[in-house]
Structure formats: C-alpha cells, structure tokens
Design a protein around this motif. Structure first.
Motif, PDB file in Angstrom:
ATOM      1  N   HIS A  84      83.935 -56.749  39.612  1.00 38.24           N
ATOM      2  CA  HIS A  84      85.360 -56.022  39.379  1.00 38.24           C
ATOM      3  C   HIS A  84      85.272 -55.022  40.060  1.00 38.24           C
ATOM      4  N   HIS A 132      87.650 -54.103  42.609  1.00 37.97           N
ATOM      5  CA  HIS A 132      88.935 -53.140  42.469  1.00 37.97           C
ATOM      6  C   HIS A 132      88.964 -52.212  43.161  1.00 37.97           C
ATOM      7  N   HIS A 184      91.960 -50.986  46.178  1.00 41.37           N
ATOM      8  CA  HIS A 184      92.509 -49.274  46.340  1.00 41.37           C
ATOM      9  C   HIS A 184      92.530 -48.876  47.748  1.00 41.37           C
ATOM     10  N   HIS A 218      97.747 -54.685  44.769  1.00 48.36           N
ATOM     11  CA  HIS A 218      97.395 -53.917  43.515  1.00 48.36           C
ATOM     12  C   HIS A 218      98.613 -52.939  43.139  1.00 48.36           C
ATOM     13  N   GLU A 224      95.803 -60.800  43.528  1.00 52.44           N
ATOM     14  CA  GLU A 224      95.102 -60.110  42.510  1.00 52.44           C
ATOM     15  C   GLU A 224      94.437 -60.979  41.460  1.00 52.44           C
ATOM     16  N   LEU A 238      90.598 -60.872  41.256  1.00 51.82           N
ATOM     17  CA  LEU A 238      89.737 -60.392  40.351  1.00 51.82           C
ATOM     18  C   LEU A 238      89.265 -61.537  39.235  1.00 51.82           C
ATOM     19  N   HIS A 245      89.753 -46.836  30.767  1.00 52.91           N
ATOM     20  CA  HIS A 245      90.811 -47.310  31.833  1.00 52.91           C
ATOM     21  C   HIS A 245      92.034 -46.739  31.796  1.00 52.91           C
ATOM     22  N   PHE A 253      86.929 -47.763  38.098  1.00 56.72           N
ATOM     23  CA  PHE A 253      87.315 -49.000  38.451  1.00 56.72           C
ATOM     24  C   PHE A 253      86.613 -50.110  37.657  1.00 56.72           C
ATOM     25  N   THR A 275      85.268 -52.611  34.437  1.00 54.48           N
ATOM     26  CA  THR A 275      86.109 -53.268  33.565  1.00 54.48           C
ATOM     27  C   THR A 275      85.400 -52.957  31.917  1.00 54.48           C
TER      28      THR A 275
END
Length: 331
Positions: free
Chosen positions: A147, A151, A155, A164, A185, A189, A249, A260, A262
C-alpha cells in the motif's frame, strides 16, 4: 485438517469421512453452512461477500453514531468538520457501487484462484490459532508495504487526477469513506490485501480461508478506524506506537502529503515521508503544554489545520499540473 476428500458434487460428500464429535462449535457451524448451501463454490463465495459487507458497514455504524453525538467532539482530530447525513449518504452510494460492481467479482473469483494455489476452504478442523496469528501478521506487513508504494504512485499527477482524487474528496475523513474510491483504485490497493494470501498459498499451501476471513475482518477494522477522524486515549496507536491509526492517516487527508502507509508507521519513517506530519505534531504538542484556555487552544488548532489544508491544496495543484509527458507549463 481433513483434506483427504477430492472435489465432490455435494457438500454431504465433502464431509463423508468427518468425525463431527471432534469438532469445535465454530467448526460445526462452518460445516453446517456448507451443508445448508449444498454447493461449496457458492457457499464460499457467498460467505466471503457477506463477511465483507457485514464487517465493513457493521464497523461504520459506531462511527456514524459517534459523529452524531457532540460529546465526542473533544477527540475529533478536525473538530470543526463533522460529516453531514447527506455527505454520508452520497459516500455510501459510491461505496455500494464499488462493492457490487468491482469487489463482488473479485471476492467471488478469489477463492477458486486461491484453492488452485493450495488454499483450504470447506475443510475442518481449522489450523491452530498460533499458525493463523503468524499468517495474519505476515499479511499485515505485506499489505502495508504494498500500500505504501502503490499509494505513493497514485499521488503521481495523471493517476491522482483521474483516479485517486476521488478518495481525497474529504479532507476530514469519516468511517464510511474508507472505501470511497475510484473503481481502479479499489482494484489497485485491494491487490495488496489479496496478494499476500495468494502468494502465501503458492509457497506454503497450508492456508485456510477461515484465516483469510480473520485477516479481512481485521483489515477492514483498520481501514474504517483509520478514516474515522477520532483519536481516543485508548486508541491502538497509544498502546502500539508503531501502529498508524486515525491520527496518522487523518493528517494525510488534511494536508494531502505524507503518511502513505496503512497499518504501520515504519515505511513512512524509513523513507522520510512523515517529516511534515512530525513538524505538525510537534507544534500541536507544544501548544498543549501552554497554559491556554479551551477557546484559545481551539482557535490556534483551527489556524494550524487551516494552514495545513492550504499547503495541501497547493501541493495537490502541483501534483495535478503533471501530465503523462511531463509537467505543464505555467500559463
């Protein structure tokens, strides 16, 4: 584990040689489900999708209630931004669309693919809990690393602008927004969630789908809680300092940059993608040590949040200025 039977047309034949007297209560419920449905493929697919829906929305309900109660505002990370009923309903519609149009096919196809790689589904008894705990821990680490890099890739200019950006609609996230995202996404992910078990099956071939259900349940709890927007004194990150949690987060949604990963803070710390977050937390901690009144503290906190948001908007505009061929020339 009773895996002596080969593929059979009915669930009754699957358990033909099983000694039910030696099974636990949970294992008996497991066999009852397969016997009731009759078809092991349908039984596994249906159980997998129902688990996802029940756990996801079941975990969101407490946060919806908390958002509706002013008492909990003292623990809200962005206290001046509480989702409205309309916002939550709009979010729910997009989430349901993704669940049925994107995740349902993936969930339904996961177990046949995993079985082909060596995963157990209908078989009983279950693996020992110690074995399951190690497997789930490995899945958490794998997903977090996957992730983190995926992630960051989202970006990048074109991927952010066309994929995103939807997830960043809410600068102050809430539980239901955990899976509020573009279908692409969800696929990208989501790969980190299912690839861990699939790879494990390929190399070890001792994974049971019950363990995968434990993993999915905990992963959904983590995702919803990370988007809740609340940091309680009893939140997990205050017990396990390396756990990300909502406090970690929420900054990503508020400031657009940093944080970025999780579940864990390791990757962000190792690769230096939490520097602005660290500065923000240090400023906030210093404020708490000042002998400020409640109104003074809230005023300064709102100012800090506004500054972070403005910086985030500038960073977002910078990201969106990139195209597949390079950066746009300023007009």
């Amino acid at each position: 584990m009773n895996s002596t039977a080969s593929v059979h047309p009915t669930a009754q034949m699957l358990y033909a040689g099983t000694d039910f007297s030696k099974l636990t209560w949970l294992e008996l419920q497991w066999t009852s489900w397969y016997l009731w449905i009759g078809n092991p493929i349908i039984a596994t697919g249906l159980a997998s999708f129902l688990l996802h829906e029940i756990v996801y929305f079941g975990r969101c309900i407490p946060w919806i209630i908390i958002d509706a109660l002013p008492y909990f505002r003292k623990w809200k990370l962005q206290p001046n931004k509480v989702p409205t009923a309309q916002e939550q309903w709009e979010c729910t519609k997009q989430v349901l669309f993704s669940h049925f149009m994107v995740e349902l096919p993936v969930i339904w196809l996961f177990h046949p693919l995993a079985e082909a790689c060596g995963m157990f589904t209908w078989q009983v008894p279950f693996p020992r809990w110690q074995q399951q705990a190690v497997q789930v821990a490995l899945f958490f680490v794998f997903e977090d690393m996957f992730h983190f890099f995926a992630h960051q890739a989202l970006h990048w200019g074109p991927l952010y602008k066309h994929i995103h950006k939807i997830h960043h609609k809410y600068s102050a996230p809430f539980g239901l927004a955990a899976e509020y995202a573009h279908p692409a996404e969800v696929m990208i992910l989501g790969t980190g969630t299912v690839a861990g078990p699939l790879l494990y099956c390929w190399f070890r071939q001792d994974l049971h789908i019950f363990t995968v259900y434990v993993w999915i349940t905990l992963r959904l709890f983590q995702a919803v809680d990370a988007h809740s927007g609340y940091d309680f004194p009893w939140s997990l990150q205050h017990i396990l300092p390396f756990w990300s949690g909502a406090e970690h987060h929420d900054f990503h949604h508020m400031a657009f940059v940093n944080n970025f990963s999780t579940s864990f803070r390791w990757c962000d710390r190792l690769f230096g993608t939490d520097t602005k977050y660290q500065v923000y937390r240090q400023r906030l901690d210093k404020m708490k040590k000042l002998n400020l009144s409640k109104d003074e503290f809230e005023k300064m906190e709102r100012k800090m949040i506004a500054e972070a948001e403005q910086e985030g908007l500038r960073a977002e505009a910078e990201v969106e200025s990139y195209t597949f061929t390079g950066k746009k020339k300023s007009e």
